[in-house]
Design a protein around this motif. Structure first.
Motif, PDB file in Angstrom:
ATOM      1  N   ALA C  53       0.830  -1.209   0.000  1.00 53.24           N
ATOM      2  CA  ALA C  53       0.000   0.000   0.000  1.00 53.24           C
ATOM      3  C   ALA C  53       0.864   1.259   0.000  1.00 53.24           C
ATOM      4  O   ALA C  53       0.591   2.219  -0.732  1.00 53.24           O
ATOM      5  N   VAL C  54       1.922   1.257   0.805  1.00 57.97           N
ATOM      6  CA  VAL C  54       2.793   2.432   0.867  1.00 57.97           C
ATOM      7  C   VAL C  54       3.461   2.662  -0.488  1.00 57.97           C
ATOM      8  O   VAL C  54       3.564   3.801  -0.964  1.00 57.97           O
ATOM      9  N   LEU C  56       2.354   1.730  -3.462  1.00 57.04           N
ATOM     10  CA  LEU C  56       1.330   2.224  -4.392  1.00 57.04           C
ATOM     11  C   LEU C  56       1.018   3.696  -4.136  1.00 57.04           C
ATOM     12  O   LEU C  56       0.867   4.483  -5.068  1.00 57.04           O
ATOM     13  N   LEU C  57       0.916   4.045  -2.865  1.00 57.38           N
ATOM     14  CA  LEU C  57       0.617   5.435  -2.514  1.00 57.38           C
ATOM     15  C   LEU C  57       1.727   6.354  -3.009  1.00 57.38           C
ATOM     16  O   LEU C  57       1.464   7.427  -3.552  1.00 57.38           O
ATOM     17  N   GLU C  58       2.967   5.913  -2.847  1.00 49.74           N
ATOM     18  CA  GLU C  58       4.085   6.738  -3.306  1.00 49.74           C
ATOM     19  C   GLU C  58       4.014   6.931  -4.828  1.00 49.74           C
ATOM     20  O   GLU C  58       4.173   8.041  -5.328  1.00 49.74           O
ATOM     21  N   HIS C  60       1.398   6.788  -6.611  1.00 53.62           N
ATOM     22  CA  HIS C  60       0.224   7.626  -6.885  1.00 53.62           C
ATOM     23  C   HIS C  60       0.549   9.103  -6.684  1.00 53.62           C
ATOM     24  O   HIS C  60       0.196   9.947  -7.511  1.00 53.62           O
ATOM     25  N   LEU C  61       1.226   9.395  -5.584  1.00 52.93           N
ATOM     26  CA  LEU C  61       1.576  10.802  -5.317  1.00 52.93           C
ATOM     27  C   LEU C  61       2.531  11.307  -6.392  1.00 52.93           C
ATOM     28  O   LEU C  61       2.389  12.407  -6.923  1.00 52.93           O
TER      29      LEU C  61
END
Lengths: 92, 92, 92, 92
Positions: C53-54, C56-58, C60-61
């Motif tokens: 998740a982390v 993917l979030l990175e 995404h940002l």
């Protein structure tokens, strides 16, 4: 300018409320409150702390990260730093 | 007798330390500390709170749950209550 | 273009590994493995899932949010959406 | 006898459902699903995994820990072991 400058008062109010909750737990311990009731209050502390963290993160993305992306300065480093902060919050 | 009676002083000391950490974050906000540094400190609060919770839970299992199992009174209810406390801590 | 397009193979490999871990736990249950050993493996699943998740979030940002900030389209909504995703991950 | 022997089928069914969710995320990645939608599904995985963990822990306390307390064998070690499992789940 820090990311949370518009929410500074609200942020301080939330932190003072968390401080009050922690002191409330101390009183519960002093008065021999039931273990499970104390655990419930600790859950409230971690919940409120995580809510503050999400709010801070949102301010940070909206202001600090957006600014560095707009200026083209260090945007990659800022994004990486934000991801690492989320990683620590998730203990991942 | 509460489950944590043997660790009461240590428990209070840990809660006072958490209170101090929350006040430290308030100062950071007042002094416009960097968002990410505040997030790191919030991670420390949730970590310390969860450590206290685990310690309380262990005391609870060792004393309250063990006692109810020994007396045969409400042992099932006590186990269920402890499981629900863990569920809340995990927000599951 | 999705945020994770550069890491797609790595992402799939990590998800396949998590799938294998979940199947491993099923085998443990079928073979009557000790409760605590199964709990340890479940901890590994949630840890690996949060790591994904982390990451993917990175991505995404770095891509989706950065893009919307650059284009000036919906950047506020994108930031809010990312913050809500973190809130759900933290169950805050 | 393992603590979860009465819930073995239900436990396996939940684990198979989690396996299905992990495979569903793999398909989402293959089909270039939106990052945030994938994050939401990962949140579902960690939530379902933690629910299984709580259920296993409850079975463990009700059977294995209760048994060792009744027999007076290693009850302290069993309680400590259960507390450590919760500590790992909370990453505390």
């Amino acid at each position: 300018m820090v990311g949370y400058y518009e929410n500074k008062d609200g942020l301080l109010a939330r932190l003072r409320r968390i401080e009050g909750q922690v002191r409330g737990i101390q009183r519960m311990v002093e008065e021999d409150a039931y273990c499970i009731d104390i655990l419930t209050q600790i859950t409230a502390i971690t919940g409120a702390s995580n809510k503050v963290a999400v709010s801070l993160l949102e301010d940070h993305l909206r202001h600090c990260v957006a600014e560095s992306l707009a200026e083209g300065t260090d945007a990659g480093a800022k994004v990486n730093e934000a991801a690492l902060a989320v990683q620590r919050l998730l203990r991942a």
